[in-house]
Design an enzyme around this catalytic site. Structure first.
Site, mmCIF file in Angstrom:
data_model
loop_
_atom_site.group_PDB
_atom_site.id
_atom_site.type_symbol
_atom_site.label_atom_id
_atom_site.label_comp_id
_atom_site.label_asym_id
_atom_site.label_seq_id
_atom_site.Cartn_x
_atom_site.Cartn_y
_atom_site.Cartn_z
ATOM 1 N N PHE A 131 44.988 45.600 41.454
ATOM 2 C CA PHE A 131 44.137 45.249 42.538
ATOM 3 C C PHE A 131 43.501 43.942 42.032
ATOM 4 C CE2 PHE A 131 40.669 44.162 45.261
ATOM 5 C CZ PHE A 131 41.186 43.998 46.414
ATOM 6 N N ASP A 215 41.965 40.885 33.622
ATOM 7 C CA ASP A 215 41.239 40.835 34.800
ATOM 8 C C ASP A 215 39.920 42.102 34.625
ATOM 9 O OD1 ASP A 215 39.778 41.846 37.321
ATOM 10 O OD2 ASP A 215 41.478 41.302 38.603
ATOM 11 N N LYS A 244 31.781 40.860 40.123
ATOM 12 C CA LYS A 244 31.069 41.986 40.218
ATOM 13 C C LYS A 244 29.729 42.245 39.370
ATOM 14 C CE LYS A 244 34.794 45.144 41.964
ATOM 15 N NZ LYS A 244 34.379 45.543 43.261
HETATM 16 C C1 LIG Z 1 39.998 44.252 39.239
HETATM 17 C C2 LIG Z 1 39.632 43.703 40.175
HETATM 18 N N1 LIG Z 1 39.741 42.260 40.566
HETATM 19 C C3 LIG Z 1 39.706 41.665 41.491
HETATM 20 C C4 LIG Z 1 39.055 41.801 42.553
HETATM 21 C C5 LIG Z 1 38.446 41.228 43.779
HETATM 22 O O1 LIG Z 1 36.980 40.867 43.738
HETATM 23 P P1 LIG Z 1 36.155 40.163 44.812
HETATM 24 O O2 LIG Z 1 36.163 41.503 45.504
HETATM 25 O O3 LIG Z 1 34.930 40.051 44.103
HETATM 26 O O4 LIG Z 1 36.763 39.116 45.279
HETATM 27 C C6 LIG Z 1 38.458 43.251 42.660
HETATM 28 C C7 LIG Z 1 37.443 43.857 43.523
HETATM 29 O O5 LIG Z 1 37.363 45.177 43.561
HETATM 30 C C8 LIG Z 1 38.811 44.074 41.284
HETATM 31 O O6 LIG Z 1 38.164 45.451 41.152
#
Ligand SMILES: Cc1ncc(COP(=O)(O)O)c(C=O)c1O
Length: 417
Positions: A131, A215, A244
């Site tokens: 994700f 990520d 986050k």
């Molecule tokens: C690993 C990871 N990458 C990207 C995202 C996307 O981040 P945002 O919701 O701040 O756009 C998330 C959100 O849950 C995530 O857990």
């Protein structure tokens, strides 16, 4: 004000992209939140790994108020002292050499994706179940078919690999621009990369001149018991995305690059109006400062290991293991009852979530202590007991109770020993 009125109001006025909310919350303090009817909950989801200091922490409140009363936004034609302070802190903590500031995780990944495109190579590798966000670029990196399909065709050139070193070895070549991975796949159900994967990924990307992008949007900011999860593996990526936890509840994202990778961008090739404004930067710098000063990275490691052991020690026939690291934990279940457990926990005044049918996720504030742990165990234990009393009996070989292994509590998968 009442919960039902507010939930009806929401469903009548907000786009139905989320579905009906589970509650309407009014205020918070530490790891507690209160709904609009005054009912108190223990928050062990932390806004999905966001509220590293809990709710309404004095450092957060002070940083927001002070900077809002000083200078909030001037555009990226200019820089500000809080922006430079945050960038210096991120570079010092990560060992990186350049930063791009954005507003969310999705936007941090969009920046990383554009960076990868600037290598001029045609292929980008990502992982199945990954994700990375929901904008069309970040969604193209996301490995969840159900999220992607309504919006296809998405950006081409992106391949999703099975989560194994062999699959990576078979796929990588000199035409690969980048490999992007989450050290722990949070949204997939708190699935850690296989042992040795990140080190192998570093070697293979280096050998083929491809960028390794981690990520760390969910795993960063101390959550796994290191500032960034890649640091557990003794490697350095070429790029890391953050969001986050670094804002502790204030929206911000960041792309941090290493080994000169950030120099691929030329002036004018990427930008954002809000990214890195003085207000967001001051808050993130203060939040990370508190994580640092209060020893919360160490607390996440210690409390995470304790929490995992004590969840197993509850001896519920529904719990088969605990995976993850630090304070990003997935409680593995013997049956697909994660949502029932989440709902029962909610009735007992506890917030957790169910990222998969058979996994309950915990991502509490990094400053939890004895009291929060005790309340969590009491409420979670009650929720498990309630669901165990109504759920169909799990398969005989799937539980500690059935196999008689409850006496020797297993080590939580991926948690520090
Ligand atoms: C690993 C990871 N990458 C990207 C995202 C996307 O981040 P945002 O919701 O701040 O756009 C998330 C959100 O849950 C995530 O857990």
């Amino acid at each position: 004000m009442s919960t039902e009125n507010d939930l009806d109001h929401y469903t009548q006025t907000m786009m139905p992209s989320w579905g009906r909310p589970l509650a309407a919350f009014e205020r918070g303090e530490g790891s507690r939140v209160w709904d609009v009817d005054g009912v108190e909950y223990l928050d062990f989801l932390g806004g999905i790994a966001v509220n590293v200091l809990g709710h309404a922490h004095p450092v957060f409140v002070d940083a927001v108020s002070r900077q809002a009363a000083t200078l909030a936004h001037v555009s990226n034609y200019f820089t500000t002292p809080p922006q430079l302070a945050l960038v210096d802190r991120l570079l010092r903590l990560s060992g990186g050499d350049r930063v791009f500031l954005a507003n969310s995780g999705t936007e941090a990944n969009e920046a990383a994706l554009k960076l990868a495109k600037l290598t001029g190579r045609p292929r980008i590798l990502a992982l199945e179940k990954a994700f990375h966000g929901r904008s069309t670029g970040a969604l193209a990196l996301t490995g969840k078919p159900a999220l992607r399909e309504p919006f296809e065709p998405l950006l081409g050139g992106i391949e999703h690999l099975e989560l194994s070193i062999e699959a990576l070895e078979a796929a990588i070549g000199d035409d690969v621009a980048a490999l992007i991975v989450e050290p722990i796949q949070g949204e997939a159900g708190v699935i850690p990369l296989p042992e040795g994967y990140l080190r192998a990924a570093r070697e293979l990307t280096q050998k083929h001149g491809a960028l390794l992008i981690v990520d760390e949007i969910q795993t960063g900011a101390g959550r796994t018991g290191a500032w960034f999860a890649f640091q557990h593996e003794g490697i350095e990526p070429d790029a890391m995305t953050l969001a986050k936890g670094i804002g502790g509840g204030f929206p911000i994202g960041a792309l941090v690059t290493f080994h000169g990778a950030g120099d691929l961008f030329r002036p004018g090739q990427h930008g954002t109006t809000f990214g890195g404004n003085a207000l967001a930067s001051a808050v993130a710098d203060a939040v990370l400062g508190e994580v640092e000063n209060a020893g919360l990275v160490e607390n996440a490691a210690a409390r995470g290991a304790e929490l995992a052991q004590r969840v197993l020690a509850l001896g519920s026939p529904l719990v088969t293991g605990v995976r993850g690291r630090g304070l990003l934990l997935g409680i593995e279940l013997a049956a697909p009852v994660a949502n029932e457990i989440r709902a029962a926990a909610h009735r007992h005044g506890l917030i957790v979530n169910a990222p998969a049918d058979d996994v309950v996720r915990l991502a509490p504030a990094l400053n939890i202590g004895d009291e929060e742990l005790a309340v969590f165990l009491e409420r979670f234990g009650a929720a498990l007991a309630e669901v165990a009393a109504t759920a169909p009996a799990p398969a005989a070989d799937a539980t500690h109770a059935a196999t008689g292994t409850t006496a020797s509590t297993p080590t939580p998968t991926g948690a520090p020993a």
